[in-house]
Scaffold this motif. Structure first.
Motif, short mmCIF file in Angstrom:
data_model
loop_
_atom_site.label_atom_id
_atom_site.label_comp_id
_atom_site.label_asym_id
_atom_site.label_seq_id
_atom_site.Cartn_x
_atom_site.Cartn_y
_atom_site.Cartn_z
N LEU A 1 -7.22 -15.54 -11.08
CA LEU A 1 -7.65 -14.50 -11.99
C LEU A 1 -7.27 -14.88 -13.41
O LEU A 1 -6.19 -15.44 -13.64
N ASN A 2 -8.12 -14.57 -14.33
CA ASN A 2 -7.82 -14.94 -15.71
C ASN A 2 -7.31 -13.78 -16.54
O ASN A 2 -7.15 -13.87 -17.72
N THR A 3 -7.07 -12.67 -15.89
CA THR A 3 -6.50 -11.53 -16.63
C THR A 3 -5.01 -11.80 -16.83
O THR A 3 -4.39 -12.50 -16.05
N THR A 4 -4.46 -11.22 -17.89
CA THR A 4 -3.03 -11.42 -18.15
C THR A 4 -2.23 -10.71 -17.08
O THR A 4 -2.52 -9.58 -16.71
N LYS A 5 -1.21 -11.40 -16.60
CA LYS A 5 -0.39 -10.81 -15.51
C LYS A 5 0.58 -9.80 -16.07
O LYS A 5 1.13 -9.96 -17.14
N LYS A 6 0.79 -8.72 -15.31
CA LYS A 6 1.72 -7.72 -15.78
C LYS A 6 3.04 -7.86 -15.07
O LYS A 6 3.06 -8.20 -13.92
N ILE B 1 0.86 -1.19 0.00
CA ILE B 1 0.00 0.00 0.00
C ILE B 1 0.89 1.23 0.00
O ILE B 1 1.74 1.38 0.87
N GLN B 2 0.72 2.06 -1.01
CA GLN B 2 1.58 3.24 -1.11
C GLN B 2 0.83 4.48 -0.66
O GLN B 2 -0.33 4.66 -1.00
N SER C 1 2.87 3.59 -11.41
CA SER C 1 2.68 3.80 -12.83
C SER C 1 1.71 2.79 -13.44
O SER C 1 0.94 3.13 -14.33
N GLY C 2 1.71 1.56 -12.94
CA GLY C 2 0.85 0.51 -13.51
C GLY C 2 -0.60 0.72 -13.15
O GLY C 2 -0.96 1.68 -12.48
N TYR D 1 -2.59 4.19 -2.65
CA TYR D 1 -2.63 3.52 -3.95
C TYR D 1 -2.19 2.06 -3.79
O TYR D 1 -1.26 1.76 -3.04
N ILE D 2 -2.89 1.19 -4.48
CA ILE D 2 -2.50 -0.22 -4.48
C ILE D 2 -2.46 -0.68 -5.93
O ILE D 2 -3.45 -0.52 -6.66
N GLU D 3 -1.32 -1.23 -6.34
CA GLU D 3 -1.27 -1.77 -7.70
C GLU D 3 -2.19 -2.97 -7.77
O GLU D 3 -2.21 -3.81 -6.87
N GLU D 4 -2.91 -3.07 -8.87
CA GLU D 4 -3.91 -4.13 -8.97
C GLU D 4 -3.30 -5.53 -8.91
O GLU D 4 -3.91 -6.47 -8.39
#
Lengths: 274, 363
Positions: free
Chosen positions: B358-363, B281-282, B288-289, B339-342
């Motif tokens: 999760l089925n989203t593509t990982k970054k 947690i920032q 940026s992401g 802010y929390i990166e997803e």
């Protein structure tokens, strides 16, 4: 470095403590010392009005031991006591170990039964025991007395050794198993050495129990008297100066044992395993 | 050296079931840490590997050799006990030499091996003493020396550091790892201290209530906890675990709504638990992401010197954040953006506690 100065309260506490110690030691020590002094006094010294005897002689002790047969009774007592220790440990040690290390059905009931055994008055058992002994030919034998003493000492040996074994940490035994010992190896090389001070103390107590036991010994023997039985039947009918000498003969080994046991218990590896 | 395999281990003590089916493969030469709270069955598992306990069901293998019914002495293992279990009636030398003497190793060889182990653990000058003359730390070293001198196939450690003071514990945990690397032995290490587990382990098996929750490298277990138990047990301060509801692509936490930029299709609707590590947690700096932005009030700040633990109230929920620096204006009572990166948000099923993939593509 600071020098500690004692307050009045502390000093008073010290004085009270010291006097309490003196009182307790005198309670046991004074009669003991006086009786020992008279054991070595001239016969006439007993009847003089001095607090301690002034003339000394070994005559009473010599007479009791070598002419009245006390030496033979001492030998009998030693044999009976050693036999009692051996038999009661042979039977009691495994039981004590089992009580300490395993949980099994009826464990508590058995423990209670052991304590219950101590409730039977020896007097009641004595007569049937004599009858039984005469029938099987154990009457007036040292083995017979030792067996009776074993029966008396056994509950004590089982309970004491079980608490001694319970004081040996399980981890130390398991380490023995992990590092290559069989269960018997663990018992002999880890458990026994660690329990030794406690076991030695139990052995000495058992020895003294047999050494001091007079009733059973007196009933079961006639010619092969143990020392207390001998004193009860012979010396106590004798003049007073023999009583003091007899007293010394029976007390001396017990005293020596207690002193030896004390040193042994304290110095053994500098650890306290119950 | 050997690998260890546990197959379907069940252990019952009377009516309680301590282990409910443990399957675990420990690789040859690795350090496997069994981690869990007290009563989770980690020590029982270790004792079954040692042979000090017999499993009610299941089998134990060392490589392909079944050892389920072998007594400890026939397994070629060694062990460091929590209490060290150094025998008080033997000098240090004899303690270390004892396992070798039982195996009837030649005297000369015993002397050589004891010297080797004593040098490795820096206890050469203690060999002539009795255990009661040693400190706790020294006794612990003797226990370790005794354990490695036999060159075991598997070295078992049962919370070996828990009786040491904090400083010594930190020192010894890295020493134990270095030692294992030098000797190369397969090691199974039991602890309830997650930091210790992270430092020592090649892989961690996290246990709870007689079951293994997750097995993985310290990084895997930290980054990708399989369920809420693992998520909550590993990491300090604890991961924020917040009850939430998914309604029409919006995540509702009590008193606040979060919208993800990239709604995963596996998050359909209903109750979930979301998890965020405090250090992810920032406060102040926008990442940026793709990220989630929330606004809250600073509720409390713990200053640990190097770090700050900041409690932020978002809606009705308190989030705990860990940061090395705080923006200047931030103080108790101030309103701030966090802010929390997803990619750092974990989703768990609220009933089973298991992670929702999760089925989203990982970054």
């Amino acid at each position: 470095m600071t020098i500690h100065t004692y307050t009045l309260g502390e000093r008073l506490k010290g004085v009270v403590k010291a006097w309490a110690a003196v009182l307790i030691v005198s309670w046991i020590g004074v009669p003991l010392v006086i009786s020992i002094l008279y054991a070595f006094s001239e016969r006439t010294a007993l009847y003089e009005r001095t607090p301690i005897p002034l003339s000394y002689s070994l005559e009473q002790i010599r007479f009791l031991l070598f002419e009245a047969g006390a030496l033979y009774a001492v030998k009998n007592s030693v044999i009976v006591a050693l036999l009692t220790v051996a038999l009661s440990f042979l039977l009691g040690l495994p039981a004590g170990y089992a009580f300490a290390k395993y949980v099994f059905p009826g464990r508590d009931a058995l423990k209670l039964a052991l304590i219950g055994m101590r409730m039977f008055p020896v007097m009641i058992i004595a007569v049937p025991l004599v009858a039984l002994y005469i029938r099987i030919g154990l009457s007036d034998t040292l083995v017979g007395v030792a067996l009776a003493h074993t029966a008396m000492a056994l509950p004590f040996v089982v309970l004491i050794t079980s608490s001694v074994f319970a004081g040996v940490p399980r981890d130390l035994e398991e380490a023995g198993m992990v590092f290559g010992l069989s269960p018997i190896g663990v018992f002999l090389r880890i458990t026994i050495p660690l329990a030794l001070p406690g076991l030695a103390a139990a052995a000495m107590f058992t020895f003294l129990l047999s050494w001091n036991e007079v009733f059973i010994a007196a009933v079961l023997t006639l010619t092969n008297r143990t020392l207390p039985a001998f004193i009860l039947t012979s010396a106590l009918a004798a003049p007073d100066f023999f009583k003091f000498a007899a007293n010394f003969i029976i007390v001396a080994p017990a005293l020596v044992f207690v002193f030896v046991a004390r040193r042994y218990l304290v110095t053994m590896w500098g650890i306290t395993v119950r | 050296m050997a690998g260890v395999r546990l197959e379907g281990i069940v252990k019952r003590f009377g009516r309680t079931t301590a282990l409910k089916g443990i399957n675990l493969e420990i690789r040859d030469g690795e350090i496997m840490v069994l981690l869990g709270p007290s009563g989770c069955g980690k020590t029982t598992t270790l004792r079954i590997i040692a042979g000090l306990e017999k499993p009610t069901e299941g089998r134990v293998f060392f490589d392909d050799r079944e050892v389920t019914n072998l007594p400890p002495k026939d397994r070629n293992i060694s062990m460091v006990f929590q209490s060290y279990a150094v025998w008080p009636h033997m000098k240090v030398y004899d303690n270390i030499a004892f396992p070798l003497k039982i195996k009837k190793v030649r005297d000369e060889e015993i002397r050589r091996r004891v010297k080797w182990a004593a040098e490795l653990l820096q206890i050469e000058e203690l060999l002539d003493r009795y255990p009661h003359q040693l400190s706790g730390g020294q006794r612990q070293r003797v226990a370790v020396a005794r354990a490695i001198v036999v060159e075991p196939e598997v070295l078992l450690m049962d919370e070996p550091l828990s009786n040491l003071d904090a400083l010594l514990r930190v020192k010894m945990r890295s020493e134990i790892k270095k030692l294992q690397r030098k000797v190369g032995v397969t090691m199974v290490y039991v602890t309830h201290d997650q930091t210790e587990a992270m430092v020592i382990a090649d892989r961690i098996a996290v246990m709870s209530e007689g079951q293994i929750m997750q097995v993985g490298s310290p990084q895997e277990v930290y980054d990708d906890p399989a369920n809420t138990f693992v998520a909550g047990f590993i990491g300090s301060p604890q991961m924020n675990l917040i009850k939430a509801r998914v309604v029409d692509g919006v995540i509702e936490i009590p008193g606040y709504e979060i919208k993800l930029s990239n709604q995963p299709s596996t998050l359909t609707g209903g109750n979930i638990v979301i998890g965020v590590r405090p250090e992810k947690i920032q406060i102040g700096d926008k990442p940026s992401g793709p990220h989630v932005e929330m606004e809250g009030i600073i509720d409390f700040i713990e200053n640990l010197g190097a770090d700050y633990i900041v409690h932020v109230k978002v809606g009705d929920t308190i989030l705990v954040a860990k940061t090395t620096s705080l923006p200047e204006h931030v103080n108790i009572g101030t309103r701030t953006k966090i802010y929390i990166e997803e990619k750092h948000i974990h989703f768990f099923d609220s009933k089973t506690g298991t992670k929702i993939k999760l089925n989203t593509t990982k970054k």
